[in-house]
Design an enzyme around this catalytic site. Structure first.
Site, short mmCIF file in Angstrom:
data_model
loop_
_atom_site.label_atom_id
_atom_site.label_comp_id
_atom_site.label_asym_id
_atom_site.label_seq_id
_atom_site.Cartn_x
_atom_site.Cartn_y
_atom_site.Cartn_z
N THR A 1 53.23 9.81 78.48
CA THR A 1 52.39 10.87 78.82
C THR A 1 51.33 11.00 78.03
O THR A 1 51.20 10.80 76.98
CB THR A 1 53.24 12.03 78.63
OG1 THR A 1 54.45 12.15 79.59
CG2 THR A 1 52.76 13.60 78.96
N GLY B 1 60.97 16.86 78.78
CA GLY B 1 60.64 17.91 79.60
C GLY B 1 61.46 19.28 79.64
O GLY B 1 61.13 20.31 79.33
N1 ASP Z 1 57.23 15.63 79.20
C1 ASP Z 1 57.22 14.51 80.26
C2 ASP Z 1 58.21 15.20 81.00
O1 ASP Z 1 59.40 15.41 80.78
C3 ASP Z 1 57.67 13.12 79.61
C4 ASP Z 1 56.94 12.69 78.59
O2 ASP Z 1 56.27 13.51 77.74
O3 ASP Z 1 57.08 11.52 77.86
O4 ASP Z 1 58.04 14.99 82.34
#
Ligand code: ASP
Length: 350
Positions: A215, A268
């Site tokens: 991300t 998340g």
């Molecule tokens: N936070 C993102 C999600 O849960 C994934 C990540 O940051 O790696 O969609």
């Protein structure tokens, strides 16, 4: 790659900006002596031995390119908002990160993208979830913030709005990469062995770190002392049923006010439940904790203690930076007028 540019059709009128009652609001210094940006490309389980020198070089080069693009805007007097969008766009265009090109696959083998953008001085925000054909979701988040009366748009409605705004659209397979597809296959094999919901959840938790890395996000402070934050992601590998993570949720994955801006990466569901990015900025403002202390507290005493994993990048209005994470690595970097440039992956990278 097929990119469809759609002409601008109808532009919705923007809401007037509103002032938010922020307790410690200070007048904006013109020509802030410190300005700059911080970026991340995801946190997760990676070890120095598992990353090849070539891959490392490619990642660092792309992080560097993102910093250059954002910093050039700030240096020439541009806004923190534009710097964040420029940096995130570079990372979205790279297949190395889980955002835009290179996004992870859903259980149904497609890509569904989330992004958000927040500006601190006027407390405006735009967010998008579950889009399948928007080449750069961060640009759509910016258009939603500036040209719609809403904060968050999702799915087909968001895509219709993107079309109206003349944003670049692509076929969903533009986001395909071999490595993410292989990751999906491995996740599915593992999940198929789960006989009960709790086994499924346990297997999913065990896999998540290895498969969600990438991300991207940025926070920036401009010469006028204004802060902005943005985050973009493909979410988590094998996500199902229209799952939306923290990245497009203001207060969970992205947050900015007059004093503090944060972008997050990690599991998340935990970032949503613990409102990680808001919690950091509220500790900073109400408890007057230094940024580093506030960010460390939320990552280690709240997120980590409750089983969540990930990290944040954060900046305050005088340019202090904090980048804590509780995983083995986080792709990260900054460039500011006074601190120069820094790029790192592991804790040992000083
Ligand atoms: N936070 C993102 C999600 O849960 C994934 C990540 O940051 O790696 O969609």
């Amino acid at each position: 790659m097929k990119i469809k540019k759609v002409p601008l059709a109808i532009a919705l009128t923007a809401y007037g900006s509103f002032a938010c009652g922020n307790l410690a609001a200070t007048p904006f210094p013109m020509n802030n002596p410190e300005f700059g940006l911080v970026i991340h490309g995801g946190a997760g389980t990676i070890s120095p031995e598992k990353i090849t020198p070539i891959k490392r070089q490619m990642i660092e080069k792309t992080l560097s390119h993102a910093l250059t693009s954002g910093y050039a805007i700030l240096e020439s007097g541009g806004t923190s908002e534009d710097a964040v969008v420029a940096a995130v766009r570079v990372l979205e265009d790279s297949p190395l990160f889980n955002a835009g090109k290179g996004a992870v696959y859903t259980f149904d083998e497609v890509h569904e993208l989330d992004a958000s953008l927040a500006t601190g001085h006027d407390r405006q925000a735009g967010a998008v979830s579950g889009v399948k054909t928007v080449k750069n979701p961060i640009e759509l988040a910016q258009q939603i913030k500036n040209n719609s009366v809403h904060v968050m748009l999702s799915g087909e409605g968001a895509q219709d709005f993107a079309q109206q705004q003349g944003i670049a659209l692509v076929d969903n397979d533009y986001f395909d990469t071999k490595s993410r597809f292989e990751a999906l296959k491995r996740v599915k094999e593992k999940l198929a062995k789960s006989k009960t919901i709790s086994q499924y959840q346990a297997n999913h938790r065990a896999l998540e770190d290895a498969f969600k890395m990438g991300t991207v996000g940025a926070v920036a402070l401009d010469k006028n002392g204004n802060l902005a934050a943005g985050t973009s992601t493909g979410g988590m590998t094998a996500k199902r049923f229209g799952r939306i993570g923290d990245s497009p949720i203001i207060g969970a994955g992205t947050y900015a006010d007059k004093q503090c801006a944060v972008s997050a990466t990690g599991h998340g569901e935990y970032f949503i439940r613990y409102q990680v990015t808001t919690d950091i900025c509220k500790r900073f403002t109400y408890l007057q904790e230094p940024l580093e202390q506030a960010a460390q507290h939320v990552i280690f005493n709240v997120l980590d203690k409750n089983g969540g994993s990930g990290g944040v990048i954060s900046m305050d209005s005088v340019g202090n930076i904090a980048m804590p994470y509780n995983t083995s690595g986080m792709y990260r970097g900054y460039q500011t007028a006074n601190k120069g440039r820094f790029i790192a992956i592991f804790k040992s990278d000083k």
